[in-house]
Scaffold this motif. Structure first.
Motif: not given
Length: 266
Positions: A134-135, A149-150, A156-157, A163-164
């Motif tokens: 996903a990253r 969008g994730v 939390a993940r 954020a990263d």
């Protein structure tokens, strides 16, 4: 001198990378080999990388569960791999380890091949999952200009990934406006495909089977489906060039991969 490269992962027996790279090596007439390596754990993977440092290997493709460790062991890291937080490609040169990620390149190549009408610039995109795959998807799509969008069961993940990589957190409602939905989960996603736009594109990173239940359901609704095999081949092309110094020969590599999987082109 024979160039030695390969792919490292666990399990590794079902990887198509040796078939793909082996076919290109043969077609190019290279004095090279591409082996599958199955380190049992992090210690064995580190030992394999040490062999590369010592000059025994030209490089490695890296798959689960060693992608994050591959990044950590590197001396030099590409901006793309740094953004992904993982590496699927290691090159060994004069005792140094260079890390890169071609997963994002593979994703964009697959879209260009199987959804050529899609332009992600300024389009809403939803990525399902928050792991390494996903990253890579979020990183490359953000660079391409998409509004990413994730969506992940563990919020939390998703928040950490967003954020990263300066992405957004997506809820199920975001599916209704998405031009592209990417499944970066290792399991079939539990989403309502009827909520998607009629012109939406869906991509599944999994390639066993090539037409996953997710893609089959999307196709049944008339949506454009992009398969993980196209992505696998798309990421393998720049890897081959990095490892062997030439572009892959122009052969029907997808046909060979499908034959190995016992499938025909959908």
């Amino acid at each position: 001198m024979t160039l030695v490269a390969g792919v490292a992962g666990q399990p590794i027996v079902h990887s198509l990378s040796p078939l793909i790279h082996g076919a290109w090596i043969e077609a190019a007439g290279l004095d090279a080999v591409y082996h599958p390596y199955g380190p049992a754990d992090a210690i064995e993977f580190a030992a394999l990388v040490a062999r590369g440092r010592a000059g025994e290997l030209r490089g490695l493709n890296v798959t689960a569960p060693f992608k994050q460790q591959a990044l950590a062991l590197a001396d030099a890291v590409s901006p793309v791999a740094w953004a992904c937080g993982s590496a699927n490609l290691l090159r060994f040169e004069r005792g140094l380890v260079h890390a890169d990620s071609t997963d994002g390149t593979g994703l964009m190549a697959a879209l260009a091949e199987q959804a050529p009408g899609l332009d992600v610039r300024d389009k809403a995109v939803v990525v399902l999952g928050a792991g390494g795959a996903a990253r890579a998807a979020v990183a490359v799509l953000t660079v391409a200009g998409a509004r990413v969008g994730v969506l992940n069961r563990t919020v939390a993940r998703a928040e950490s990934l967003a954020a990263d990589l300066k992405a957004a957190i997506a809820g199920p409602a975001a599916l209704g406006t998405a031009a592209l939905v990417v499944n970066a989960l290792s399991v079939p996603p539990e989403i309502d495909l009827s909520a998607l736009r009629r012109d939406a594109v869906v991509l599944d990173m999994t390639y066993r089977p090539v037409i996953t239940p997710f893609l089959a359901a999307a196709g049944a609704r008339g949506l454009t489906a992009v398969d993980g095999l196209a992505m696998l081949i798309g990421q393998a092309r720049p890897s081959f060039t990095a490892l062997f110094g030439i572009a892959p020969p122009d052969i029907d590599i997808r046909g060979r991969a499908l034959a190995a999987l016992g499938e025909i082109d959908p």
